[in-house]
Design an enzyme around this catalytic site. Sequence first.
Site, PDB file in Angstrom:
ATOM      1  N   HIS A   7       0.825  -1.212   0.000  1.00  0.00           N
ATOM      2  CA  HIS A   7       0.000   0.000   0.000  1.00  0.00           C
ATOM      3  C   HIS A   7       0.858   1.259   0.000  1.00  0.00           C
ATOM      4  O   HIS A   7       2.032   1.234   0.349  1.00  0.00           O
ATOM      5  CB  HIS A   7      -0.986   0.027   1.180  1.00  0.00           C
ATOM      6  CG  HIS A   7      -0.395   0.020   2.548  1.00  0.00           C
ATOM      7  ND1 HIS A   7      -0.138  -1.137   3.259  1.00  0.00           N
ATOM      8  CD2 HIS A   7       0.011   1.035   3.361  1.00  0.00           C
ATOM      9  CE1 HIS A   7       0.359  -0.824   4.445  1.00  0.00           C
ATOM     10  NE2 HIS A   7       0.467   0.475   4.525  1.00  0.00           N
ATOM     11  N   HIS A  79       3.729   7.149   3.872  1.00  0.00           N
ATOM     12  CA  HIS A  79       4.683   6.017   3.788  1.00  0.00           C
ATOM     13  C   HIS A  79       4.287   5.065   2.675  1.00  0.00           C
ATOM     14  O   HIS A  79       3.192   5.161   2.135  1.00  0.00           O
ATOM     15  CB  HIS A  79       4.797   5.268   5.125  1.00  0.00           C
ATOM     16  CG  HIS A  79       3.576   4.540   5.591  1.00  0.00           C
ATOM     17  ND1 HIS A  79       2.609   5.118   6.396  1.00  0.00           N
ATOM     18  CD2 HIS A  79       3.159   3.269   5.348  1.00  0.00           C
ATOM     19  CE1 HIS A  79       1.664   4.226   6.645  1.00  0.00           C
ATOM     20  NE2 HIS A  79       1.970   3.105   6.029  1.00  0.00           N
ATOM     21  N   GLU A 130       7.428   0.958   5.406  1.00  0.00           N
ATOM     22  CA  GLU A 130       6.847  -0.128   6.210  1.00  0.00           C
ATOM     23  C   GLU A 130       7.082  -1.428   5.478  1.00  0.00           C
ATOM     24  O   GLU A 130       7.035  -1.470   4.235  1.00  0.00           O
ATOM     25  CB  GLU A 130       5.349   0.131   6.384  1.00  0.00           C
ATOM     26  CG  GLU A 130       4.590  -0.906   7.189  1.00  0.00           C
ATOM     27  CD  GLU A 130       3.094  -0.592   7.280  1.00  0.00           C
ATOM     28  OE1 GLU A 130       2.625   0.353   6.630  1.00  0.00           O
ATOM     29  OE2 GLU A 130       2.401  -1.311   8.003  1.00  0.00           O
TER      30      GLU A 130
HETATM   31  C1  LIG Z   1       0.494  -0.268  11.332  1.00  0.00           C
HETATM   32  C2  LIG Z   1      -0.894   0.132  10.980  1.00  0.00           C
HETATM   33  C3  LIG Z   1      -0.967   0.709   9.573  1.00  0.00           C
HETATM   34  C4  LIG Z   1      -0.609  -0.392   8.584  1.00  0.00           C
HETATM   35  O1  LIG Z   1      -0.240  -0.089   7.436  1.00  0.00           O
HETATM   36  O2  LIG Z   1      -0.784  -1.567   8.968  1.00  0.00           O
HETATM   37  C5  LIG Z   1      -0.029   1.892   9.454  1.00  0.00           C
HETATM   38  O3  LIG Z   1       0.687   2.079   8.512  1.00  0.00           O
HETATM   39  S1  LIG Z   1      -0.071   2.958  10.787  1.00  0.00           S
HETATM   40  C6  LIG Z   1       0.966   4.344  10.264  1.00  0.00           C
HETATM   41  C7  LIG Z   1       1.281   5.233  11.419  1.00  0.00           C
HETATM   42  N1  LIG Z   1       2.390   4.698  12.197  1.00  0.00           N
HETATM   43  C8  LIG Z   1       3.657   5.058  11.927  1.00  0.00           C
HETATM   44  O4  LIG Z   1       3.929   5.863  11.061  1.00  0.00           O
HETATM   45  C9  LIG Z   1       4.731   4.405  12.790  1.00  0.00           C
HETATM   46  C10 LIG Z   1       6.116   4.802  12.337  1.00  0.00           C
HETATM   47  N2  LIG Z   1       6.286   6.250  12.356  1.00  0.00           N
HETATM   48  C11 LIG Z   1       6.962   6.888  13.373  1.00  0.00           C
HETATM   49  O5  LIG Z   1       7.460   6.288  14.305  1.00  0.00           O
HETATM   50  C12 LIG Z   1       7.074   8.408  13.257  1.00  0.00           C
HETATM   51  O6  LIG Z   1       6.117   8.866  12.335  1.00  0.00           O
HETATM   52  C13 LIG Z   1       8.465   8.868  12.757  1.00  0.00           C
HETATM   53  C14 LIG Z   1       9.530   8.501  13.796  1.00  0.00           C
HETATM   54  C15 LIG Z   1       8.796   8.258  11.412  1.00  0.00           C
HETATM   55  C16 LIG Z   1       8.449  10.379  12.574  1.00  0.00           C
HETATM   56  O7  LIG Z   1       8.097  10.979  13.783  1.00  0.00           O
HETATM   57  P1  LIG Z   1       7.745  12.564  13.816  1.00  0.00           P
HETATM   58  O8  LIG Z   1       6.792  12.890  12.732  1.00  0.00           O
HETATM   59  O9  LIG Z   1       7.393  12.869  15.217  1.00  0.00           O
HETATM   60  O10 LIG Z   1       8.982  13.408  13.383  1.00  0.00           O
HETATM   61  P2  LIG Z   1      10.492  13.353  13.780  1.00  0.00           P
HETATM   62  O11 LIG Z   1      10.884  14.736  14.197  1.00  0.00           O
HETATM   63  O12 LIG Z   1      10.878  12.220  14.673  1.00  0.00           O
HETATM   64  O13 LIG Z   1      11.079  13.070  12.313  1.00  0.00           O
HETATM   65  C17 LIG Z   1      12.448  12.889  12.096  1.00  0.00           C
HETATM   66  C18 LIG Z   1      12.701  13.304  10.669  1.00  0.00           C
HETATM   67  O14 LIG Z   1      11.924  12.449   9.788  1.00  0.00           O
HETATM   68  C19 LIG Z   1      11.067  13.251   8.994  1.00  0.00           C
HETATM   69  N3  LIG Z   1       9.820  12.519   8.814  1.00  0.00           N
HETATM   70  C20 LIG Z   1       8.883  12.289   9.746  1.00  0.00           C
HETATM   71  N4  LIG Z   1       7.861  11.577   9.218  1.00  0.00           N
HETATM   72  C21 LIG Z   1       8.173  11.385   7.928  1.00  0.00           C
HETATM   73  C22 LIG Z   1       7.529  10.741   6.833  1.00  0.00           C
HETATM   74  N5  LIG Z   1       6.323  10.154   6.990  1.00  0.00           N
HETATM   75  N6  LIG Z   1       8.128  10.712   5.626  1.00  0.00           N
HETATM   76  C23 LIG Z   1       9.331  11.313   5.465  1.00  0.00           C
HETATM   77  N7  LIG Z   1      10.030  11.958   6.438  1.00  0.00           N
HETATM   78  C24 LIG Z   1       9.430  11.978   7.655  1.00  0.00           C
HETATM   79  C25 LIG Z   1      10.866  14.543   9.735  1.00  0.00           C
HETATM   80  O15 LIG Z   1      10.537  15.568   8.839  1.00  0.00           O
HETATM   81  C26 LIG Z   1      12.239  14.723  10.344  1.00  0.00           C
HETATM   82  O16 LIG Z   1      13.094  15.195   9.358  1.00  0.00           O
HETATM   83  P3  LIG Z   1      14.060  16.448   9.668  1.00  0.00           P
HETATM   84  O17 LIG Z   1      14.805  16.691   8.394  1.00  0.00           O
HETATM   85  O18 LIG Z   1      14.919  16.003  10.832  1.00  0.00           O
HETATM   86  O19 LIG Z   1      13.122  17.577  10.046  1.00  0.00           O
HETATM   87 CO   LIG Z   2       0.801   1.357   6.504  1.00  0.00          CO
END
Ligand SMILES: CC[C@H](C(=O)O)C(=O)SCCNC(=O)CCNC(=O)[C@H](O)C(C)(C)COP(=O)(O)OP(=O)(O)OC[C@H]1O[C@@H](n2cnc3c(N)ncnc32)[C@H](O)[C@@H]1OP(=O)(O)O
Ligand SMILES: [Co+2]
Length: 134
Positions: A7, A79, A130
């Site tokens: 997805h 993602h 993912e």
């Molecule tokens: C599992 C159920 C369902 C499924 O498919 O089955 C799902 O997919 S549920 C989806 C929701 N769950 C998750 O996304 C879990 C994993 N994600 C995380 O742990 C956080 O979103 C994380 C750690 C990736 C980002 O956390 P946060 O947004 O709080 O920002 P940070 O300051 O920690 O980010 C660090 C750095 O990464 C960049 N960032 C954040 N999110 C994304 C993204 N989606 N795509 C690309 N880049 C991302 C953020 O801008 C920061 O960059 P920087 O240059 O340092 O500013």
């Molecule tokens: Co997902």
Amino acid sequence: MIGRLNHVAIATADVAAASKVYAEALGAEVSDPVDLPEHGVRVVFVTLPNTKVELLEPLGPGSPITAFLERNPAGGLHHVCYEVGDIRAAAAQLVASGARVLGDGEPKIGAHGKPVLFIHPKDMGGVLTEIEEV
Ligand SMILES: CC[C@H](C(=O)O)C(=O)SCCNC(=O)CCNC(=O)[C@H](O)C(C)(C)COP(=O)(O)OP(=O)(O)OC[C@H]1O[C@@H](n2cnc3c(N)ncnc32)[C@H](O)[C@@H]1OP(=O)(O)O
Ligand SMILES: [Co+2]
């Protein structure tokens, strides 16, 4: 190791509103919203002939997508999810290549009832990635 694209996920402030475009303007098959409190999201699945779109809305105070939506108020690509045959072997191979597995590294059951893990976007060319064991 890597298999089909399972997805593409899009974060939005309102999955019900976002899903109307797919259902009405694009004639897609769209699910009802599903709450996944263990993942901090409300999800709508858009089923396509060759993959799925996952519309995500924050659910609860600690949602992992809240900060993303603060940075991207209009929503956006959140993602991608690839299928793998052995999630632990895939994660080990990714870690060996220098990528970071998010969380405690233990697979969790995702929205499709299968084990999932997330790889840090900074280690995947800027794309939160993912993997799902099928
Ligand atoms: C599992 C159920 C369902 C499924 O498919 O089955 C799902 O997919 S549920 C989806 C929701 N769950 C998750 O996304 C879990 C994993 N994600 C995380 O742990 C956080 O979103 C994380 C750690 C990736 C980002 O956390 P946060 O947004 O709080 O920002 P940070 O300051 O920690 O980010 C660090 C750095 O990464 C960049 N960032 C954040 N999110 C994304 C993204 N989606 N795509 C690309 N880049 C991302 C953020 O801008 C920061 O960059 P920087 O240059 O340092 O500013
Ligand atoms: Co997902």
